[in-house]
Design a protein around this motif. Structure first.
Motif, short mmCIF file in Angstrom:
data_model
loop_
_atom_site.label_atom_id
_atom_site.label_comp_id
_atom_site.label_asym_id
_atom_site.label_seq_id
_atom_site.Cartn_x
_atom_site.Cartn_y
_atom_site.Cartn_z
N SER A 1 50.38 30.63 40.07
CA SER A 1 49.59 31.75 39.60
C SER A 1 48.13 31.50 39.97
N GLU A 2 47.54 32.43 40.70
CA GLU A 2 46.12 32.33 41.05
C GLU A 2 45.34 33.09 39.98
N THR A 3 44.73 32.36 39.06
CA THR A 3 44.05 32.98 37.93
C THR A 3 42.69 33.53 38.34
N LYS A 4 42.30 34.62 37.67
CA LYS A 4 41.02 35.30 37.96
C LYS A 4 40.86 35.47 39.47
N PHE A 5 41.84 36.11 40.06
CA PHE A 5 41.98 36.18 41.52
C PHE A 5 40.78 36.83 42.20
N PHE A 6 40.21 37.88 41.60
CA PHE A 6 39.12 38.60 42.25
C PHE A 6 37.76 37.92 42.08
N GLY A 7 37.68 36.96 41.15
CA GLY A 7 36.42 36.26 40.96
C GLY A 7 35.32 37.10 40.33
N TYR A 8 35.68 38.09 39.53
CA TYR A 8 34.66 38.93 38.90
C TYR A 8 33.87 38.15 37.84
N GLU A 9 32.61 38.52 37.70
CA GLU A 9 31.81 38.16 36.54
C GLU A 9 31.57 39.42 35.74
N ASN A 10 31.13 39.27 34.50
CA ASN A 10 30.83 40.45 33.68
C ASN A 10 29.53 41.09 34.18
N LYS A 11 29.68 42.05 35.06
CA LYS A 11 28.52 42.68 35.70
C LYS A 11 28.73 44.18 35.81
N GLU B 1 35.35 40.02 33.58
CA GLU B 1 35.87 38.79 34.15
C GLU B 1 37.23 38.39 33.60
N ASN B 2 37.57 38.87 32.40
CA ASN B 2 38.88 38.53 31.82
C ASN B 2 40.01 39.02 32.72
N ALA B 3 41.00 38.17 32.90
CA ALA B 3 42.13 38.51 33.78
C ALA B 3 43.37 38.72 32.91
N ASN B 4 43.61 39.96 32.54
CA ASN B 4 44.74 40.30 31.68
C ASN B 4 45.96 40.77 32.44
N TYR B 5 45.78 41.12 33.69
CA TYR B 5 46.87 41.72 34.47
C TYR B 5 47.52 40.65 35.35
N HIS B 6 48.84 40.62 35.37
CA HIS B 6 49.58 39.70 36.22
C HIS B 6 50.27 40.50 37.33
N TYR B 7 49.65 40.43 38.50
CA TYR B 7 50.17 41.11 39.68
C TYR B 7 51.18 40.19 40.36
N PHE C 1 31.83 58.59 33.09
CA PHE C 1 31.32 58.33 34.43
C PHE C 1 31.11 56.85 34.72
N THR C 2 31.65 55.99 33.85
CA THR C 2 31.66 54.55 34.07
C THR C 2 33.09 54.09 34.26
N MET C 3 33.36 53.46 35.40
CA MET C 3 34.70 52.91 35.64
C MET C 3 34.71 51.45 35.26
N VAL C 4 35.62 51.09 34.35
CA VAL C 4 35.80 49.69 33.95
C VAL C 4 36.89 49.09 34.84
N ILE C 5 36.59 47.91 35.41
CA ILE C 5 37.51 47.25 36.34
C ILE C 5 37.72 45.81 35.88
N GLN C 6 38.97 45.43 35.67
CA GLN C 6 39.28 44.09 35.18
C GLN C 6 39.69 43.15 36.31
N ASN C 7 39.49 41.87 36.05
CA ASN C 7 40.01 40.82 36.93
C ASN C 7 41.53 40.81 36.82
N CYS C 8 42.19 39.99 37.65
CA CYS C 8 43.65 39.90 37.57
C CYS C 8 44.10 38.50 37.94
N ASN C 9 45.36 38.23 37.64
CA ASN C 9 46.03 37.01 38.10
C ASN C 9 47.06 37.42 39.16
N ARG C 10 47.11 36.68 40.25
CA ARG C 10 48.11 36.97 41.28
C ARG C 10 49.20 35.91 41.21
N ASP C 11 50.39 36.33 40.82
CA ASP C 11 51.50 35.41 40.58
C ASP C 11 52.56 35.55 41.67
#
Length: 236
Positions: free
Chosen positions: A126-136, A204-210, A111-121
């Motif tokens: 490349s716009e790194t950490k595009f969503f600006g998430y913090e570990n929250k 906050e880690n951005a592992n995905y390259h969109y 019942f916990t959804m984990v959501i990662q940051n991303c890079n938009r290329d």
């Protein structure tokens, strides 16, 4: 948690990008996963590329379909999946080696959804950490208002590729992507899924390259039709 993750990749006319996508997934630092490649009747060499990779890695499963769209392809991938959690990767994108590890390290329960940051290329940058998430983390029942206040990107809308989904929730509630929706199908999917969870955990880690193409049909429509569709799903 020690779990198995099913990675589902719908594939259509992405011959230029597919090998990089698949290679980035089979080279993950987290190894307890299966990779389900769904060839949605692609008219190019995508089907052969999938079969060639399957011969080299026992974690890979391949489905060949007649073309029916990305929603049906994802649904067929879920039918074959055996993992406790699912992630969806677009076949023209690619991921860093810790993409699955960061999901596994941060998962807590169904019942916990984990959501990662991303890079938009794109071709220029490349716009790194595009969503600006913090570990929250946000408990939805208590913190829903904070999602809007702290960062509009904290409000989950579309993009299934940066989220971890519970197979238990999907199966018990018979959740599927809707093939009848041609635009913003991912928003509808996410809002129907969110009804069943209790907590959002952002990484906050951005592992995905969109790979962002501003000239694509969906991005051209985003300013009006896509935003209007997103509002309609939220209002339900």
């Amino acid at each position: 948690m020690s779990v198995k993750i099913s990675v589902i990749v719908p594939i259509y006319k992405v011959e230029k990008y597919l090998e990089k996508c698949i290679t980035s997934l089979i080279n993950q630092s987290f190894t307890d996963f299966e990779l389900i490649l769904v060839d949605d009747g692609s008219p190019d060499n995508c089907g052969k590329i999938c079969d060639d990779f399957k011969e080299k890695d026992s974690r890979i499963k391949v489905i060949h379909l007649e073309n029916g769209g990305v929603c049906r392809a994802r649904n067929e991938g879920m039918k074959l999946a055996t993992g406790e959690f699912y992630v969806f990767v677009d076949s023209d994108d690619w991921v860093e080696k810790d993409y699955l590890k960061d999901f596994a390290d941060n998962m807590e329960d169904d019942f916990t959804m984990v959501i990662q940051n991303c890079n938009r290329d794109n071709d220029e940058k490349s716009e790194t950490k595009f969503f600006g998430y913090e570990n929250k983390s946000f408990v939805l029942k208590e913190d829903f208002g904070k999602l809007f206040y702290e960062n509009p990107h904290y409000v989950p809308g579309g993009y299934p590729w940066n989220k971890l989904y519970s197979a238990k929730i999907i199966k018990e509630n018979n959740l599927q992507f809707d093939p009848a929706i041609k635009l913003a199908d991912d928003e509808k999917w996410n809002f129907e899924y969110l009804v069943h969870i209790k907590k959002l955990k952002f990484v906050e880690n951005a592992n995905y390259h969109y790979i962002y193409n501003p000239g694509s049909i969906s991005n051209q429509k985003r300013p009006f039709e896509r935003e209007l569709t997103r509002f309609a799903f939220k209002a339900k």
